[in-house]
Each structure stands twice: as structure tokens, then as C-alpha cells.
Design an enzyme around this catalytic site. Structure first.
Site, PDB file in Angstrom:
ATOM      1  CD  GLU A   1      -1.356  -2.243   2.503  1.00  0.00           C
ATOM      2  OE1 GLU A   1      -0.131  -2.721   1.952  1.00  0.00           O
ATOM      3  OE2 GLU A   1      -2.100  -2.728   3.177  1.00  0.00           O
TER       4      GLU A   1
ATOM      5  CB  CYS B   1      -0.912  -3.164   8.976  1.00  0.00           C
ATOM      6  SG  CYS B   1       0.234  -1.947   8.264  1.00  0.00           S
TER       7      CYS B   1
END
Length: 164
Positions: free
Chosen positions: A54, A82
């Protein structure tokens, strides 16, 4: 292009991570229906704890747009983000995050906690989960099964030979 198609592109990115011995997570940033950036996990190869798929994709998108904010952009990722990645996504002002497999150990989109659900925050990113979750989960399970087999084979090869 529907969510499934963009997630398939993220799965292709995850395959690039696997080829390099990284945990197979891939990401794609989309703006106005067009892919503007991609990324895959590169933590090991780059010696960088922040090189999650990401983050790699967000950095590339920001460079392409010439802006650290990514309004109107969507990020597709094969594994639930996360806390670090979720925070970066909110700071980038993404319109939406779409993820594949849930992450019961570190997921910050509802599995462990939901950073996106905090009403106190000044930006709210829409979430869509479980897009091609079976495919994304199967890739991760296969990767870790392969790693366990390789580790067991290495242990067996290093074990002293017992006399017959």
C-alpha cells in the site's frame, strides 16, 4: 472497471512480491477508473519496514499526481491493511479502500481494530472488504505453506544422520 477487475490487478502485483520471496500482497491505486500506480510488498528486499504494498503504491501515486493528497483515488489491496498503512491512506485522503482477505492478526479495517471507523478523525475513507477474498487468502496460505515446507526440508537436511 468493476472492483473484481482492479483486485485481479492487485493480485498480479502480489505475485511479483512472491517471486521475490516477499509476503504476496499487492496494491493498485485508481483515479477516475484508471490505474495510476501499483505496488507490492518489498520489505525484505528494500530492508524497509514501511515498504508494504500500500505504501509503495501510495508513494508512486503521489509522485504521479504531484501531490501528497490523493483525493478521488481508490486503493485496492489484496490483504486488509495494517494500522500503518491505514493511517497513510487516511492522510492521503483516499476516497475508498477496497481489500481482499481479512487479516485477523493485524487488520486495521475491522479485524483487529477499525481505524477508518473513528468518528473523531477529520477524514473518512469508505471501506469495501472481501473482494476476491478467497483468491487473495489462497495465495497467502500457499505462500506460507511453501515457506514451511522449505524450512522443514532445510531442517531435515541439516539434521545429523542417525545410524541404522
Amino acid at each position: 472497471m468493476p472492483d473484481d477487475d482492479f483486485m485481479r490487478l492487485a493480485l498480479e502485483q502480489a505475485g511479483h512480491a512472491w517471486e521475490r520471496g516477499e509476503v504476496p500482497v499487492g496494491a493498485v491505486v485508481v483515479k477516475d477508473g484508471q490505474v495510476i500506480a501499483t505496488g507490492f510488498n518489498q520489505n525484505i528486499g528494500c530492508h524497509d519496514p514501511t515498504a508494504h504494498a500500500e505504501i509503495v503504491a501510495l508513494r508512486a501515486a503521489a509522485q504521479k499526481l504531484g501531490n501528497y493528497r490523493l483525493p478521488g483515488c481508490e486503493l485496492y489491496v489484496t490483504l486488509e491493511p495494517c494500522a500503518m498503512c491505514s493511517g497513510a491512506m487516511m492522510h492521503a485522503r483516499l476516497a475508498r479502500v477496497i481489500y481482499g482477505a481479512a487479516d485477523p492478526k493485524t487488520g486495521a479495517c475491522g479485524s483487529v481494530l477499525n481505524l477508518f471507523g473513528q468518528a473523531q478523525l477529520n477524514h473518512h475513507t469508505a471501506l469495501t472488504g472481501a473482494v476476491l477474498a478467497d483468491e487473495a487468502g489462497a495465495m497467502l496460505r500457499s505462500f506460507f505453506a511453501e515457506r514451511r515446507r522449505a524450512a522443514a526440508a532445510a531442517r531435515d537436511a541439516a539434521a545429523p544422520v542417525k545410524p541404522a
